[in-house]
Write a protein that holds these residues in place. Structure first.
Motif, mmCIF file in Angstrom:
data_model
loop_
_atom_site.group_PDB
_atom_site.id
_atom_site.type_symbol
_atom_site.label_atom_id
_atom_site.label_comp_id
_atom_site.label_asym_id
_atom_site.label_seq_id
_atom_site.Cartn_x
_atom_site.Cartn_y
_atom_site.Cartn_z
ATOM 1 N N LEU A 25 0.864 -1.174 0.000
ATOM 2 C CA LEU A 25 0.000 0.000 0.000
ATOM 3 C C LEU A 25 0.901 1.225 0.000
ATOM 4 C CD1 LEU A 25 -2.578 -1.131 2.718
ATOM 5 C CD2 LEU A 25 -2.689 -1.446 0.248
ATOM 6 N N THR A 26 0.704 2.092 -0.975
ATOM 7 C CA THR A 26 1.574 3.252 -1.122
ATOM 8 C C THR A 26 0.753 4.521 -1.297
ATOM 9 O OG1 THR A 26 1.702 3.038 -3.526
ATOM 10 C CG2 THR A 26 3.367 1.873 -2.239
ATOM 11 N N ASP A 27 1.427 5.644 -1.135
ATOM 12 C CA ASP A 27 0.833 6.959 -1.382
ATOM 13 C C ASP A 27 1.593 7.576 -2.550
ATOM 14 O OD1 ASP A 27 -0.052 9.571 -1.428
ATOM 15 O OD2 ASP A 27 0.421 9.993 0.676
ATOM 16 N N ILE A 28 0.889 7.781 -3.664
ATOM 17 C CA ILE A 28 1.523 8.403 -4.832
ATOM 18 C C ILE A 28 0.965 9.806 -5.083
ATOM 19 C CG2 ILE A 28 2.070 6.199 -5.926
ATOM 20 C CD1 ILE A 28 -0.254 6.763 -7.893
ATOM 21 N N GLY A 109 2.348 0.554 3.932
ATOM 22 C CA GLY A 109 2.401 -0.747 4.570
ATOM 23 C C GLY A 109 2.470 -1.836 3.523
ATOM 24 N N ALA A 110 2.763 -3.050 3.979
ATOM 25 C CA ALA A 110 2.858 -4.172 3.052
ATOM 26 C C ALA A 110 2.442 -5.462 3.749
ATOM 27 C CB ALA A 110 4.282 -4.305 2.521
ATOM 28 N N ILE A 116 3.257 -8.644 8.123
ATOM 29 C CA ILE A 116 2.768 -7.278 7.985
ATOM 30 C C ILE A 116 3.917 -6.302 8.255
ATOM 31 C CG2 ILE A 116 1.083 -5.585 8.820
ATOM 32 C CD1 ILE A 116 -0.357 -8.004 7.756
ATOM 33 N N TYR A 117 4.067 -5.325 7.378
ATOM 34 C CA TYR A 117 5.066 -4.264 7.544
ATOM 35 C C TYR A 117 4.319 -2.939 7.492
ATOM 36 C CZ TYR A 117 8.360 -7.949 6.288
ATOM 37 O OH TYR A 117 9.077 -9.111 6.256
ATOM 38 N N ILE A 118 4.532 -2.092 8.501
ATOM 39 C CA ILE A 118 3.838 -0.811 8.569
ATOM 40 C C ILE A 118 4.864 0.317 8.524
ATOM 41 C CG2 ILE A 118 2.328 0.679 9.958
ATOM 42 C CD1 ILE A 118 0.838 -1.762 9.047
ATOM 43 N N GLY A 119 4.664 1.272 7.617
ATOM 44 C CA GLY A 119 5.469 2.481 7.589
ATOM 45 C C GLY A 119 6.577 2.478 6.548
ATOM 46 N N ASP A 120 6.911 3.676 6.115
ATOM 47 C CA ASP A 120 7.911 3.874 5.071
ATOM 48 C C ASP A 120 9.311 3.447 5.525
ATOM 49 O OD1 ASP A 120 8.310 4.923 2.339
ATOM 50 O OD2 ASP A 120 9.606 6.395 3.331
ATOM 51 N N GLU A 121 9.556 3.465 6.831
ATOM 52 C CA GLU A 121 10.880 3.064 7.329
ATOM 53 C C GLU A 121 11.150 1.572 7.113
ATOM 54 O OE1 GLU A 121 7.885 2.882 10.570
ATOM 55 O OE2 GLU A 121 8.504 4.464 9.220
ATOM 56 N N GLN A 122 10.148 0.812 6.717
ATOM 57 C CA GLN A 122 10.301 -0.620 6.442
ATOM 58 C C GLN A 122 10.813 -0.900 5.019
ATOM 59 O OE1 GLN A 122 9.793 -3.021 8.770
ATOM 60 N NE2 GLN A 122 9.331 -1.418 10.238
#
Length: 173
Positions: A25-28, A109-110, A116-122
């Motif tokens: 899941l991304t924000d473009i 997230g992914a 589950i991975y949450i956040g851009d730092e992942q």
């Protein structure tokens, strides 16, 4: 959008969630038309499918899915694009490469094979995930090393059992 259309979109999204084990899941938001087109092209080349979704419909599809998405629905705010891929790290690599020239896309997230991975730092952790083919290649390489040692010992040991044992023990030491 009519109720029937929304229901159909939810069914389609639920099917896509069921068919894919790697979901990003991304924000473009903020990408202009040219950049969005470049991102779509990069996704296509990496065998990643990308689509923009309405958060409420994706959340309902996640609820209807057999998969456990944990905290992932909590990131469904603002603009959301979904990336699907057969290879767990392919979308992460596309995002990282694209971000060399743009601030977007941002990883929200992914869901990678039930993790589950949450956040851009992942993002860096996701880039480092090995695909099944990469893991198989590493395992084969590791398994070949002892076999090569035995073959080498057979050749240099003079064909006698004592010579082979001596050669192998020297290689271990």
């Amino acid at each position: 959008m009519t109720r029937e259309e929304k229901s159909q979109v939810i069914q389609d999204l639920t099917a896509q969630l069921a068919d894919n084990t790697n979901i990003y899941l991304t924000d473009i938001s903020g990408l202009n038309a040219g950049s969005t087109s470049d991102l779509r092209r990069a996704c296509f080349k990496a065998n990643v499918s990308m689509s923009v979704v309405k958060n409420t419909l994706l959340e309902k599809a996640m609820e209807a899915s057999d998969k456990e998405f944990g905290e992932l629905p909590s990131v469904l705010k603002g603009n959301t694009s979904v990336m699907y891929s057969e290879t767990g790290n392919a979308p992460a690599k596309v995002i990282k490469a694209f971000r060399k020239k743009s601030e977007r896309p941002v990883l929200k997230g992914a869901f990678i094979e039930e993790a589950i991975y949450i956040g851009d730092e992942q993002l860096d952790a996701l880039v480092d995930i090995k695909s099944k083919d990469e893991l198989i290649g590493e395992i084969v390489t590791l398994l070949q090393s002892p076999a090569k040692n035995v073959i080498s010992a057979l050749k240099s040991g003079g064909g006698t059992l004592a010579g082979i044992i001596k050669t192998l023990s020297e290689k271990e030491g």
